[in-house]
Design a protein around this motif. Structure first.
Motif, PDB file in Angstrom:
ATOM      1  N   UNK A  15     -31.049 -24.117  -5.200  1.00 31.26           N
ATOM      2  CA  UNK A  15     -30.886 -24.929  -4.108  1.00 31.26           C
ATOM      3  C   UNK A  15     -30.464 -24.440  -2.902  1.00 31.26           C
ATOM      4  N   UNK A  16     -31.228 -24.543  -1.920  1.00 29.87           N
ATOM      5  CA  UNK A  16     -30.883 -23.875  -0.689  1.00 29.87           C
ATOM      6  C   UNK A  16     -30.671 -24.967   0.478  1.00 29.87           C
ATOM      7  N   UNK A  17     -29.245 -24.827   1.069  1.00 27.85           N
ATOM      8  CA  UNK A  17     -28.760 -25.566   2.029  1.00 27.85           C
ATOM      9  C   UNK A  17     -29.670 -25.268   3.502  1.00 27.85           C
ATOM     10  N   UNK A  18     -29.552 -26.086   4.268  1.00 24.40           N
ATOM     11  CA  UNK A  18     -30.076 -25.763   5.559  1.00 24.40           C
ATOM     12  C   UNK A  18     -29.189 -25.022   6.430  1.00 24.40           C
ATOM     13  N   UNK A  19     -29.550 -24.037   7.021  1.00 24.61           N
ATOM     14  CA  UNK A  19     -28.593 -23.301   7.847  1.00 24.61           C
ATOM     15  C   UNK A  19     -28.508 -23.509   9.281  1.00 24.61           C
ATOM     16  N   UNK A  20     -29.421 -24.642   9.799  1.00 26.52           N
ATOM     17  CA  UNK A  20     -29.451 -24.880  11.303  1.00 26.52           C
ATOM     18  C   UNK A  20     -29.794 -26.396  11.004  1.00 26.52           C
ATOM     19  N   UNK A  21     -29.343 -27.137  12.207  1.00 27.13           N
ATOM     20  CA  UNK A  21     -29.528 -28.537  11.999  1.00 27.13           C
ATOM     21  C   UNK A  21     -31.158 -29.007  12.003  1.00 27.13           C
ATOM     22  N   UNK A  22     -31.887 -28.039  12.516  1.00 24.21           N
ATOM     23  CA  UNK A  22     -33.458 -28.390  12.715  1.00 24.21           C
ATOM     24  C   UNK A  22     -34.238 -28.164  11.225  1.00 24.21           C
ATOM     25  N   UNK A  23     -33.453 -27.130  10.492  1.00 21.17           N
ATOM     26  CA  UNK A  23     -34.188 -27.080   8.991  1.00 21.17           C
ATOM     27  C   UNK A  23     -33.848 -28.193   7.995  1.00 21.17           C
TER      28      UNK A  23
END
Length: 82
Positions: A50-58
């Motif tokens: 499970x990969x969390x978004x690194x920026x707000x756009x992802x």
């Protein structure tokens, strides 16, 4: 210093899993790690990350990948040609 383990399969060989959850399933060897004696078999032993978004756009995502198996848990498929 850790020794390299002898692995009796090569990349591209067809192998059958002989123990564990994926017993009696067959697949092709994709990678071999001789340092720790593990191999990656195509289509067997999938794990999820499970990969969390690194920026707000992802957006976050769930990545699926093949985890390595120990070489002692597989056997080489031999097909004799007559």
């Amino acid at each position: 210093m850790p020794q390299k383990q002898k692995v009796n399969v090569k990349i591209g060989d067809s192998v059958t899993v002989i123990s564990g959850f994926h017993k009696n399933e067959t697949g092709e060897v994709l990678k071999i790690n001789r340092k720790n004696g593990k191999i990656i078999v195509k289509g067997i032993n999938f794990k999820f990350k499970h990969v969390k978004p690194t920026t707000e756009n992802e957006i976050g995502e769930i990545k699926q990948f093949e985890a390595p198996l120990h070489h002692s848990n597989v056997k080489l498929n031999l097909k004799k040609v007559l």
